[in-house]
Design an enzyme around this catalytic site. Structure first.
Site, PDB file in Angstrom:
ATOM      1  N   CYS A  38      -5.091   7.751  10.310  1.00  0.00           N
ATOM      2  CA  CYS A  38      -5.165   7.124  11.620  1.00  0.00           C
ATOM      3  C   CYS A  38      -4.777   8.093  12.727  1.00  0.00           C
ATOM      4  CB  CYS A  38      -4.238   5.903  11.684  1.00  0.00           C
ATOM      5  SG  CYS A  38      -4.920   4.432  10.901  1.00  0.00           S
ATOM      6  N   ASP A  44       5.348   0.451  12.096  1.00  0.00           N
ATOM      7  CA  ASP A  44       4.119  -0.183  11.619  1.00  0.00           C
ATOM      8  C   ASP A  44       3.987  -1.639  12.061  1.00  0.00           C
ATOM      9  OD1 ASP A  44       3.132   2.062  10.453  1.00  0.00           O
ATOM     10  OD2 ASP A  44       3.614   1.499   8.392  1.00  0.00           O
ATOM     11  N   LYS A  67       0.832  -1.204   0.000  1.00  0.00           N
ATOM     12  CA  LYS A  67       0.000   0.000   0.000  1.00  0.00           C
ATOM     13  C   LYS A  67       0.864   1.249   0.000  1.00  0.00           C
ATOM     14  CE  LYS A  67      -1.377   2.060   3.670  1.00  0.00           C
ATOM     15  NZ  LYS A  67      -2.012   2.634   4.877  1.00  0.00           N
ATOM     16  N   ASN A  68       1.902   1.264   0.830  1.00  0.00           N
ATOM     17  CA  ASN A  68       2.721   2.462   0.979  1.00  0.00           C
ATOM     18  C   ASN A  68       3.625   2.721  -0.219  1.00  0.00           C
ATOM     19  OD1 ASN A  68       1.608   3.045   3.466  1.00  0.00           O
ATOM     20  ND2 ASN A  68       3.180   1.928   4.612  1.00  0.00           N
ATOM     21  N   ARG A 100      -7.951  -0.501   5.641  1.00  0.00           N
ATOM     22  CA  ARG A 100      -7.097   0.482   4.982  1.00  0.00           C
ATOM     23  C   ARG A 100      -5.769  -0.139   4.536  1.00  0.00           C
ATOM     24  NH1 ARG A 100      -5.244   4.194   8.383  1.00  0.00           N
ATOM     25  NH2 ARG A 100      -4.376   5.224   6.556  1.00  0.00           N
ATOM     26  N   ARG A 128       1.270  14.200  13.305  1.00  0.00           N
ATOM     27  CA  ARG A 128       2.097  13.914  12.134  1.00  0.00           C
ATOM     28  C   ARG A 128       2.096  15.152  11.253  1.00  0.00           C
ATOM     29  NH1 ARG A 128       0.188   8.218   9.778  1.00  0.00           N
ATOM     30  NH2 ARG A 128      -1.867   9.170   9.883  1.00  0.00           N
TER      31      ARG A 128
END
Length: 428
Positions: free
Chosen positions: A116, A305, A22-23, A397, A121
């Site tokens: 999230c 993560d 995903k990233n 997600r 951030r």
């Protein structure tokens, strides 16, 4: 709201193929705006965040469709530089669109990003980097507007090796005038994937994977077909789950070199791990050992993560372990939920002290963010009895139907909106 109902106590066994990262996919989809025409992006997971990104691209005027793991994206029809607020709020990664839209249209309007709730951030490094390239920025509590008649290359020193800022600057600089050098750049594999994609379109970028990245600006990029790398966080999640359930699994479509810090920790915990090309095998038949200290840090160190997931395994270990979180100050929200399942975890600011217990027990718990949700699924798989995980939209997600993936390995998980009555009937 949908929930996951998990019947615990079954060791995971079998083979699972890890989907695309995903990233890596999100910034690559954003970067596609910089080359007008039809792009084919392969190995794309069907995730909530991916769907939101495709909705954003469609709102900008692109033709976007995901089918059978590939995205077909026509960016020639893009006509807008304004990212809709309701979509921006759903996904923090939409901030990646700033660099590509600025490069394509010379202007971009976005809203303060969502995502999230794992702590503050800031996006100041993104904005400082774009300003260094010549963009004028007007920021309000709700909106951010950037304009630049022509971006110009420069030297940029990041105060922190931010993945998102590194990628946003890379994309904007790819079509800037002259050379840009990013110092103290993030080194994650997803950044290397973005570099490879941009270069496949005709960019000239060097050094991704190191702390210094050089971008020689070009005037034009061309669409291409490109496969996304495997998701190292999903792979790590399944490795930890197998160890927590005392199982043995084979992972296919992985990059073992991206998982070095994870395999090091799992071996210290007592897991046996073997690699063979793009496959990995893990088994763990006994109770894990404790680890004196794990510190999350930017790649190639242990990833934030996977912090919540590894905490589940440490909760079941023999002895006392310490986990220090250095990336996000709000990433211990899963601790209270794990303690409800019988874990013995205490926190002090950004440090967690985990005293291992012989077993965890099923409970009704809530996924407070994406990775916390994955951790609670692992705890449910390893625990005794039935666990119900609520607020699973967070999990969606980052994991492509996580219950189907685990069920392929012998787990018993159902997704339902009617808990517990219908769930009891389905699990009998």
């Amino acid at each position: 709201m949908e929930k996951l109902v998990i019947e615990g106590g079954r060791p995971l066994t079998g083979t699972i193929r890890i989907h695309g990262a995903k990233n890596a996919a999100l910034p690559i989809l954003a970067a596609s705006l910089m080359a007008e025409g039809v792009h084919i992006i392969e190995n794309v997971p069907d995730l909530l965040d991916i769907r939101v990104m495709l909705e954003i691209l469609s709102a900008l005027g692109c033709e976007a469709a995901l089918q059978d793991g590939a995205v077909r994206l026509n960016t020639a029809t893009a006509h807008s530089y304004h990212v809709p607020e309701h979509l921006m709020k759903q996904m923090r990664s939409s901030i990646f669109l700033m660099g590509p839209l600025l490069a394509r249209f010379g202007k971009v309007q976005v809203y303060q990003p969502g995502g999230c709730a794992i702590g503050e951030r800031k996006i100041d490094l993104h904005l400082k980097g774009l300003a260094s390239l010549g963009a004028s920025i007007v920021e309000s509590p709700e909106t951010i507007v950037c304009e630049a008649e022509k971006l110009k290359g420069t030297e940029i020193v990041l105060d922190f090796p931010s993945v998102g800022a590194t990628e946003n600057i890379m994309m904007a600089a790819a079509m800037a005038e002259g050379q840009t050098t990013i110092y103290n750049a993030a080194r994650e594999p997803e950044i290397q994937d973005l570099q490879n994609y941009l270069n496949a379109m005709g960019a000239r970028i060097f050094g991704a994977g190191t702390d210094t990245i050089t971008i020689e600006g070009v005037d034009h990029l061309t669409p291409c077909t490109y496969p996304i790398i495997p998701d190292r966080i999903v792979a790590g999640t399944f490795m930890i789950a197998a160890a927590a359930t005392r199982g043995s699994i084979t992972l296919e479509n992985v990059c073992p070199s991206h998982l070095t810090s994870v395999t090091h920790v799992l071996r210290r915990l007592g897991a046996q791990i073997q690699t063979d090309g793009d496959s990995m095998y893990l088994s763990c038949s006994s109770r894990p050992k404790s680890i004196e200290r794990i510190v999350t840090s930017p790649y190639p160190s242990f990833p934030t993560d996977l912090q919540s997931q590894i905490m589940v395994l440490l909760s079941l270990s023999e002895g006392l372990s310490i986990v220090k979180e250095t990336i996000f100050e709000g990433r211990f929200r899963h601790v209270d939920e794990l303690n409800r399942m019988g874990a013995d975890i205490r926190t002090d600011l950004n440090t967690a002290f985990i005293r291992g217990v012989p077993r965890l027990y099923g409970a009704v718990v809530e996924a407070t963010d994406l990775r916390a949700g994955a951790a609670l699924v692992i705890a449910g798989l390893a625990g005794h009895g039935r666990t119900v995980v609520e607020q699973i939209h967070h999990i969606d997600r980052g994991y492509d139907r996580i219950e189907k993936m685990f069920n392929l390995l012998g787990a018993r998980i159902i997704r339902t909106a009617d808990v517990p009555d219908e769930a009891k009937h389905l699990l009998t």
